[in-house]
Write an enzyme that holds these catalytic residues in place. Structure first.
Site, PDB file in Angstrom:
ATOM      1  N   LYS A 116       0.816  -1.226   0.000  1.00  0.00           N
ATOM      2  CA  LYS A 116       0.000   0.000   0.000  1.00  0.00           C
ATOM      3  C   LYS A 116       0.847   1.272   0.000  1.00  0.00           C
ATOM      4  CE  LYS A 116      -3.259  -2.929   0.030  1.00  0.00           C
ATOM      5  NZ  LYS A 116      -3.872  -3.287  -1.254  1.00  0.00           N
ATOM      6  N   LYS A 158      -1.558   3.010   9.272  1.00  0.00           N
ATOM      7  CA  LYS A 158      -1.934   1.901   8.393  1.00  0.00           C
ATOM      8  C   LYS A 158      -0.729   1.017   8.090  1.00  0.00           C
ATOM      9  CE  LYS A 158      -5.722   4.118   5.841  1.00  0.00           C
ATOM     10  NZ  LYS A 158      -6.259   4.465   4.497  1.00  0.00           N
ATOM     11  N   LYS A 201      -3.726  11.473   7.348  1.00  0.00           N
ATOM     12  CA  LYS A 201      -4.760  12.284   7.977  1.00  0.00           C
ATOM     13  C   LYS A 201      -6.018  11.419   8.051  1.00  0.00           C
ATOM     14  CE  LYS A 201      -6.840  16.181   9.181  1.00  0.00           C
ATOM     15  NZ  LYS A 201      -6.473  16.772  10.491  1.00  0.00           N
ATOM     16  N   HIS A 235     -16.099  -3.477   7.215  1.00  0.00           N
ATOM     17  CA  HIS A 235     -15.298  -3.485   5.989  1.00  0.00           C
ATOM     18  C   HIS A 235     -15.822  -4.447   4.934  1.00  0.00           C
ATOM     19  CE1 HIS A 235     -12.573  -0.718   7.855  1.00  0.00           C
ATOM     20  NE2 HIS A 235     -12.412  -1.533   8.884  1.00  0.00           N
ATOM     21  N   LYS A 237     -18.657  -4.677   2.071  1.00  0.00           N
ATOM     22  CA  LYS A 237     -19.664  -3.891   1.363  1.00  0.00           C
ATOM     23  C   LYS A 237     -21.009  -4.599   1.432  1.00  0.00           C
ATOM     24  CE  LYS A 237     -16.068  -2.052  -1.545  1.00  0.00           C
ATOM     25  NZ  LYS A 237     -15.180  -2.407  -2.662  1.00  0.00           N
ATOM     26  N   GLU A 275      -9.618   2.919  -5.592  1.00  0.00           N
ATOM     27  CA  GLU A 275     -10.503   3.288  -4.480  1.00  0.00           C
ATOM     28  C   GLU A 275     -10.132   4.652  -3.924  1.00  0.00           C
ATOM     29  OE1 GLU A 275     -11.439  -1.058  -2.456  1.00  0.00           O
ATOM     30  OE2 GLU A 275     -10.279   0.398  -1.330  1.00  0.00           O
ATOM     31  N   ARG A 291      -8.184  -6.749  -9.351  1.00  0.00           N
ATOM     32  CA  ARG A 291      -9.048  -7.889  -9.687  1.00  0.00           C
ATOM     33  C   ARG A 291     -10.403  -7.393 -10.200  1.00  0.00           C
ATOM     34  NH1 ARG A 291      -9.516  -6.898  -4.159  1.00  0.00           N
ATOM     35  NH2 ARG A 291     -11.646  -6.352  -3.566  1.00  0.00           N
TER      36      ARG A 291
END
Ligand code: MV4
Length: 446
Positions: A116, A158, A201, A235, A237, A275, A291
């Site tokens: 990430k 993260k 942030k 988390h 959907k 995203e 994917r």
């Protein structure tokens, strides 16, 4: 051209891939665990191979067994669906070493986006707006504190190897930062064997808006608009819609062009999703998924483009069947994920489906592998189907959704259908006025 595709997945997505293959004149091979002998995709596929016991580690994630199934059946390509091996770069490499086509992006792009920190640095350099935060990873506590004070609290710690909500900790104030960093770091070390961390942030009430992209090996690149996936629980959907009620045509074209340009420069191949968090009119990149996604049908509904067909064409080295100029957005689509879960407690509800009747009519699509008499095994995730409705505008779509939810009958197991029947009458949802925490807040108060 690809002649025989092995579908390395199960459930509704295995059926989805099978359908695209048949419409292209391609033969299909289903692979399945011993728990999935009676699955619809196994019945419909031209051939099937049992690859192991119920545990996904020993079957749907068992790379040697899947390669063997390719060799035995002569499959020349593998579609990984979503989840399981779909973002496993090593799997893509092993297939390549066996001269089998992986229907997906390159192993390098999967690896890049799996990290990430590397993903964020890369897309930022390509002109995509990112969340303010550390440029790269944070190595020391002092580093973390200096950066956090610069961007201002609250901040979010993260994990580079995280994603999808795993390995994150909020630090509301500077007094919380070091503990949050240490906790998140040791959790990341234990969960991923990688404790590289970064800081952002913390955005309080953003929407989750993702942009669908597609690129082929002939230099064609397109964006297919956005999906609003803000309605989530833990988390996961729950409901997705396209277009987002929060965007107008100008904002859509602007972020679409930025993303399209970036993906072109990245040399990306296949379908992908960028995203974003969206707050106060601004987009902030969070992750890229390499994917096909569960919610791809809402994009298909408003564009008329078959994303799996395009994936297969691209993997075969053909041009995608359209250009950006050909893409026309039409109407509105909503997807409800039907899970075999209690609609209030969300307790999984495996077992035998006694009765099944799905809605139909104009603008209605049901993607599901289940049928009356089918036994839902307890070993896998609880998604048993997706209801996707399309209308000429959002209101028509909502009215159609209410109608189809009332027609849908699934007996014998609990499902999330009653949750959607409740949601469809909520003013905030009807008005498109919600953010990423709205659903959990709703579930707490109801
Ligand atoms: C965030 C955030 C707020 N601020 N990043 C959660 C999953 C992962 N994809 C990113 N996530 C978040 N990142 C910043 N800087 C809030 C979330 C988040 C979230 C994001 C999308 C959908 C649902 C969510 C639920 C909780 C937290």
């Amino acid at each position: 051209m690809i002649e025989k595709v092995l579908i390395a997945n199960r459930g509704e997505i295995a059926l989805r891939v099978h359908r695209a293959c048949k419409e292209m004149g391609i033969s299909t091979v289903a692979v399945h665990s011993t728990a999935d002998e009676d699955a619809m995709h196994v019945r419909l596929a031209d051939e099937s191979v049992c690859i192991g016991p119920p545990s996904a580690t020993d079957s749907y994630l068992n790379i040697p067994a899947i390669i063997s199934a390719c060799e035995i059946t002569g499959a020349d390509a593998v579609h990984p669906g979503y989840g399981f091996l779909s973002e496993n770069a090593r799997f893509a490499e092993i297939l390549a070493a066996h001269d089998i086509t992986f229907i997906g992006p390159t192993a390098d792009h999967i690896n890049l986006m799996g990290d990430k920190i590397a993903a964020k640095t890369t897309v930022k350099d390509l002109g995509i707006p990112v969340v303010p935060g550390s440029d790269g990873g944070v190595t020391s506590d002092e580093d973390a504190m200096r950066i956090s004070k610069e961007i201002g609290f609250p901040v979010l710690v993260k994990a580079a190897a995280g994603g999808g909500g795993r390995g994150m900790k909020v630090a509301p104030t500077e007094d919380d930062l070091i503990e949050a960093l240490h906790t998140a770091r040791s959790e990341a070390k234990a969960a991923f064997g990688d404790d590289a961390m970064y800081i952002e942030k913390y955005l309080g009430e953003p929407r989750h808006i993702e942009v669908q992209v597609i690129a082929d090996s002939h230099g064609n690149v397109a964006h297919l608009g956005e999906r609003d996936c803000s309605l989530q629980r833990r988390h996961q959907k729950v409901l997705e819609e396209a277009p987002s009620p929060a965007l107008n045509d100008v904002a859509r074209a602007k972020i679409g062009d930025i993303v399209r340009n970036a993906i072109g420069n990245l040399g990306y191949l296949g379908v992908g999703t960028i995203e974003f968090l969206y707050e106060n009119g601004e987009f902030y990149f969070i992750e890229m998924n390499t994917r096909l996604q569960v919610e791809h049908p809402v994009t298909e509904a408003i564009t008329g483009i078959d994303l799996v067909r395009e994936q297969i064409r691209i993997a075969a080295g053909l041009e995608m069947s359209f250009t950006q100029e050909d893409v026309e957005f039409s109407g509105h689509a909503i997807e409800c994920r039907i899970n075999a879960e209690h609609p209030k407690t969300f307790a999984p509800s495996p077992g035998t489906i006694k009765g099944f009747h799905q809605p139909g009519g104009l603008g209605v699509r049901v993607d599901s592998g289940v049928y009356a008499g089918y036994r839902i095994p307890p070993y896998y995730d609880s998604l048993i189907g997706k209801l996707i409705v399309h209308g000429r505008n959002r209101n028509e779509c909502l009215m159609r959704l209410r109608r189809t939810l009332n027609e849908f009958v699934i007996e014998g197991v609990d499902t999330t259908i009653p949750l959607f029947q409740e949601l469809i009458n909520e003013p905030d949802l009807m008005n498109g006025d919600y953010h990423i925490h709205w659903l959990e807040e709703f579930l707490h108060r109801s």
